[in-house]
Write a protein that holds these residues in place. Sequence first.
Motif, PDB file in Angstrom:
ATOM      1  N   PHE A  92       0.862  -1.181   0.000  1.00 25.78           N
ATOM      2  CA  PHE A  92       0.000   0.000   0.000  1.00 25.78           C
ATOM      3  C   PHE A  92       0.898   1.231   0.000  1.00 25.78           C
ATOM      4  N   PRO A  93       0.520   2.283  -0.732  1.00 24.04           N
ATOM      5  CA  PRO A  93       1.379   3.473  -0.837  1.00 24.04           C
ATOM      6  C   PRO A  93       1.700   4.068   0.547  1.00 24.04           C
ATOM      7  N   PRO A  94       2.960   4.216   0.905  1.00 24.89           N
ATOM      8  CA  PRO A  94       3.325   4.734   2.227  1.00 24.89           C
ATOM      9  C   PRO A  94       2.880   6.166   2.472  1.00 24.89           C
ATOM     10  N   GLU A  95       2.714   6.946   1.406  1.00 21.44           N
ATOM     11  CA  GLU A  95       2.285   8.336   1.573  1.00 21.44           C
ATOM     12  C   GLU A  95       0.840   8.428   2.065  1.00 21.44           C
ATOM     13  N   ARG A  96       0.101   7.327   2.015  1.00 22.90           N
ATOM     14  CA  ARG A  96      -1.283   7.312   2.492  1.00 22.90           C
ATOM     15  C   ARG A  96      -1.411   6.653   3.875  1.00 22.90           C
ATOM     16  N   ARG A  97      -0.282   6.341   4.475  1.00 29.99           N
ATOM     17  CA  ARG A  97      -0.289   5.617   5.746  1.00 29.99           C
ATOM     18  C   ARG A  97      -1.081   6.351   6.818  1.00 29.99           C
ATOM     19  N   GLU A  98      -0.935   7.657   6.880  1.00 26.96           N
ATOM     20  CA  GLU A  98      -1.562   8.439   7.955  1.00 26.96           C
ATOM     21  C   GLU A  98      -3.093   8.375   7.875  1.00 26.96           C
ATOM     22  N   GLU A  99      -3.639   8.173   6.677  1.00 26.74           N
ATOM     23  CA  GLU A  99      -5.092   8.050   6.534  1.00 26.74           C
ATOM     24  C   GLU A  99      -5.636   6.842   7.300  1.00 26.74           C
ATOM     25  N   PHE A 100      -4.770   5.863   7.485  1.00 22.93           N
ATOM     26  CA  PHE A 100      -5.209   4.603   8.092  1.00 22.93           C
ATOM     27  C   PHE A 100      -4.386   4.290   9.339  1.00 22.93           C
ATOM     28  N   ARG A 101      -4.108   5.341  10.113  1.00 20.39           N
ATOM     29  CA  ARG A 101      -3.254   5.189  11.297  1.00 20.39           C
ATOM     30  C   ARG A 101      -3.798   4.155  12.280  1.00 20.39           C
ATOM     31  N   ASN A 102      -5.125   3.976  12.318  1.00 21.93           N
ATOM     32  CA  ASN A 102      -5.726   3.019  13.257  1.00 21.93           C
ATOM     33  C   ASN A 102      -5.475   1.565  12.861  1.00 21.93           C
ATOM     34  N   TYR A 103      -4.973   1.371  11.638  1.00 22.15           N
ATOM     35  CA  TYR A 103      -4.732   0.006  11.159  1.00 22.15           C
ATOM     36  C   TYR A 103      -3.233  -0.293  11.012  1.00 22.15           C
ATOM     37  N   ILE A 104      -2.406   0.625  11.507  1.00 22.05           N
ATOM     38  CA  ILE A 104      -0.965   0.401  11.464  1.00 22.05           C
ATOM     39  C   ILE A 104      -0.589  -0.602  12.550  1.00 22.05           C
ATOM     40  N   LEU A 105       0.148  -1.634  12.187  1.00 16.93           N
ATOM     41  CA  LEU A 105       0.529  -2.666  13.142  1.00 16.93           C
ATOM     42  C   LEU A 105       1.740  -2.240  13.946  1.00 16.93           C
ATOM     43  N   ASN A 106       1.841  -2.819  15.151  1.00 14.51           N
ATOM     44  CA  ASN A 106       2.967  -2.555  16.043  1.00 14.51           C
ATOM     45  C   ASN A 106       3.702  -3.855  16.338  1.00 14.51           C
ATOM     46  N   GLU A 107       4.964  -3.748  16.646  1.00 15.65           N
ATOM     47  CA  GLU A 107       5.733  -4.923  17.029  1.00 15.65           C
ATOM     48  C   GLU A 107       5.090  -5.575  18.262  1.00 15.65           C
ATOM     49  N   GLY A 108       4.913  -6.887  18.193  1.00  8.59           N
ATOM     50  CA  GLY A 108       4.308  -7.613  19.306  1.00  8.59           C
ATOM     51  C   GLY A 108       2.819  -7.854  19.158  1.00  8.59           C
ATOM     52  N   ASP A 109       2.161  -7.192  18.190  1.00  7.09           N
ATOM     53  CA  ASP A 109       0.733  -7.436  17.970  1.00  7.09           C
ATOM     54  C   ASP A 109       0.494  -8.916  17.659  1.00  7.09           C
ATOM     55  N   ILE A 110      -0.624  -9.449  18.172  1.00  4.86           N
ATOM     56  CA  ILE A 110      -1.006 -10.831  17.909  1.00  4.86           C
ATOM     57  C   ILE A 110      -2.041 -10.833  16.779  1.00  4.86           C
ATOM     58  N   LYS A 144      -3.201 -20.902  12.821  1.00  3.75           N
ATOM     59  CA  LYS A 144      -2.892 -19.693  12.065  1.00  3.75           C
ATOM     60  C   LYS A 144      -2.948 -18.479  12.983  1.00  3.75           C
ATOM     61  N   LEU A 145      -1.920 -18.352  13.758  1.00  3.52           N
ATOM     62  CA  LEU A 145      -1.802 -17.260  14.721  1.00  3.52           C
ATOM     63  C   LEU A 145      -0.356 -16.791  14.680  1.00  3.52           C
ATOM     64  N   ALA A 146      -0.139 -15.492  14.528  1.00  5.59           N
ATOM     65  CA  ALA A 146       1.225 -14.989  14.370  1.00  5.59           C
ATOM     66  C   ALA A 146       1.443 -13.758  15.232  1.00  5.59           C
ATOM     67  N   ARG A 147       2.699 -13.460  15.494  1.00  2.53           N
ATOM     68  CA  ARG A 147       3.047 -12.257  16.233  1.00  2.53           C
ATOM     69  C   ARG A 147       3.940 -11.380  15.372  1.00  2.53           C
ATOM     70  N   VAL A 148       3.640 -10.099  15.367  1.00  2.00           N
ATOM     71  CA  VAL A 148       4.353  -9.167  14.500  1.00  2.00           C
ATOM     72  C   VAL A 148       5.768  -8.936  15.033  1.00  2.00           C
ATOM     73  N   ARG A 149       6.745  -9.068  14.147  1.00  2.00           N
ATOM     74  CA  ARG A 149       8.149  -8.783  14.476  1.00  2.00           C
ATOM     75  C   ARG A 149       8.549  -7.437  13.891  1.00  2.00           C
ATOM     76  N   HIS A 150       9.682  -6.945  14.339  1.00  2.00           N
ATOM     77  CA  HIS A 150      10.172  -5.660  13.837  1.00  2.00           C
ATOM     78  C   HIS A 150      10.406  -5.726  12.328  1.00  2.00           C
ATOM     79  N   VAL A 151      10.860  -6.904  11.838  1.00  2.00           N
ATOM     80  CA  VAL A 151      11.167  -7.031  10.399  1.00  2.00           C
ATOM     81  C   VAL A 151       9.910  -7.019   9.546  1.00  2.00           C
ATOM     82  N   ASP A 152       8.736  -7.195  10.163  1.00  2.00           N
ATOM     83  CA  ASP A 152       7.479  -7.186   9.403  1.00  2.00           C
ATOM     84  C   ASP A 152       6.972  -5.775   9.125  1.00  2.00           C
ATOM     85  N   LEU A 153       7.513  -4.804   9.799  1.00  2.00           N
ATOM     86  CA  LEU A 153       6.996  -3.435   9.734  1.00  2.00           C
ATOM     87  C   LEU A 153       7.723  -2.596   8.691  1.00  2.00           C
TER      88      LEU A 153
END
Length: 395
Positions: free
Chosen positions: A242-260, A274-283
Amino acid sequence: MTVEVPEGWKTKTLGDLLLLEYGKSLTDKSRIPGEYPVYGSNGVVGTHNEFLVSGPGIIIGRKGTVGSVEVSLNNFWPIDTTYFVKQKTSDDFGWLVSLLKHVNLASLNESTGVPGLNRSYAYKYEVPVPSLPEQKKIAEVLSRVDEAIAATKAVIDQTKQVKKGLLQTLLTKGIGHTKFKQTELGKIPESWEVKKLGKIATFQTGFPFKSREFSEHGDRLVRGSNVSVGNLEWQKQNTKFFPPERREEFRNYILNEGDIIVAMDRPFISSGFKLARVRHVDLPALLLQRVGRFQVGADINPDWLWITLQKVDFVTHLVRQQVGTDLPHISKKDVETFELPVPPLAEQRKISSGITPLMKLLSIEENKLEQLQTLKSGLMSDLLTGRKRVRVSND
């Protein structure tokens, strides 16, 4: 077309090197459990008190898992869905095993229905053949990698067993409890409570981004196909951006490290964990529709929740919600109604601190295994074609 070979090597066909002999039928009812393994096209399928072929030997999948290669170091019985190999030459056994695993025998599948390997086609398959001393050296190099792979798998299996036992104890009996109470989930420590998942964590579902909004590069979009066992996976064919310049429009859907992260599409949950945890390399990454994430408050330890949700009960609960329905995905309600025993925050932290080192060790060893398997694949491609040569002693 003759394959190119380096100086000192020869081009031969598999038919020059070996014969593929038919295995012999041995039904389940006919087998008498014994010391000799019985091989089908996908490996050992039982044992018998008699053997058909003296080991060591090579078994090739003929029907079913076409072109699969198995090795028996002892006497064995190959059934009629397989071939067993008879060597016509004095080529090194280990080298020949690696060669057969490397060549694409599955591509010779002659059937459009039930897969089948025609040995007359296989005999015409051209392969590069080094001298016997170089064969032995190639086999030695690959054998060392195989030993490292086997040792790593053993550590992984042992760690999983220890983890399973520790999880069962800590997540049901806790730490140091002597008083228990009966609940709908069974006996739990007296100070614990049974709560619905939706009461201890906020579950957020993803945004329905449109495919026309996707870009060639940018922020990753997490979909059900990206959610694997423990981690997010980003193969080229299933990664969308997804275009990074539009990231702020969807700030509520931005993932954080450690999210399940939970996959909510029915095919993904039905096929297993099918359960995963977000790593720093995923962001950076954004949450797409039909994938959800948990966000916890100050009274829940996120590491404890991650460990707890890895119990098979959670996935079993999700699959059960689909019984008798044609819905292609699970709902937010399905997730939030899952009940689990919840200890006080201080004990959550103690439990997670007891399990986390094992999980880290498991992750390290699984990464190591993946690297070793990649290394072996590359070595096989290079050494068995002569792109890279091994040094052979003149002694």
